[in-house]
Design an enzyme around this catalytic site. Sequence first.
Site: not given
Ligand code: DGL
Length: 281
Positions: A88, A203
Amino acid sequence: MTDTSPLGCVVSDGVAAQPVLMFDSGIGGLTVLREARVLMPGRRFVYVADDAAFPYGAWEEPALKDHILSLFAGLLERYRPSISVIACNTASTLVIDALRQAFPGHPFVGTVPAIKPAAERTRSGIVSVLATPGTVRRQYTRDLIETWARKCHVRLVGSDRLAGLAEAYMRDGFVDEEAVRAEIAPCFIERDGASTDIVVLACTHYPFLVNRMRKTAPWPVDWIDPAEAIARRAVSLLDGLEAGRAHEALPGERNDVAVFTSGKAGFATRRLMQGFGLTVT
Ligand code: DGL
């Protein structure tokens, strides 16, 4: 020596017995997990989705940092992973250093915007970084640009909606293409006769929507998805940690599990996880 863990999996002294913990705010980390499984077919994985706190993109930094640090204290205690992959960007760009400090004996692999490879690959010199509003705000992201992409024009595009659209798409199989078009539109710029030629997917949710992005983009670009590179980093870290130690034989059943912090994964979520070979605990 063998024992049965709270997950119902056989735990032993061998190196493959300790799982790799894969962490995200939601289902985005699955884009990294699918690469990791190809590269590490003998590993067990625990996938943790902090869905109770989703989306991370909207959180204030100090609160999110405290939240993730305290969550990890419990996760490390409970699952005793060999390494943790923070799949993430929104979390890594905020808390990866703090996690390493708080848990010095435990190795972490972070996921940060692929600005360096984008700067190396661009021909036009115009690159966009598509991310959550949180990742766009981070000093960490600004520092990456300053260090690696000083000669490029980098546009940071924060999207409020794409992570949620990716979640809905993966669960329900439908996405509003006009919404995708609107969210990615600011990535496409033209200046001095040149135009954006690379969009960094910063993301982990976004690779799930990349076909819709290709379809709705005003012109073709390279979309950089760092998932494979992150998985490779995890492999090399594990290889270094385990050099000289015996590997366990492959278990007959994988027993990979998914943990949702809300404790409320519905039918569609469970089915999705099943498709990724994960059982929701
Ligand atoms: N999947 C997450 C990232 O790589 C973020 C998604 C979220 O919680 O806003 O930033």
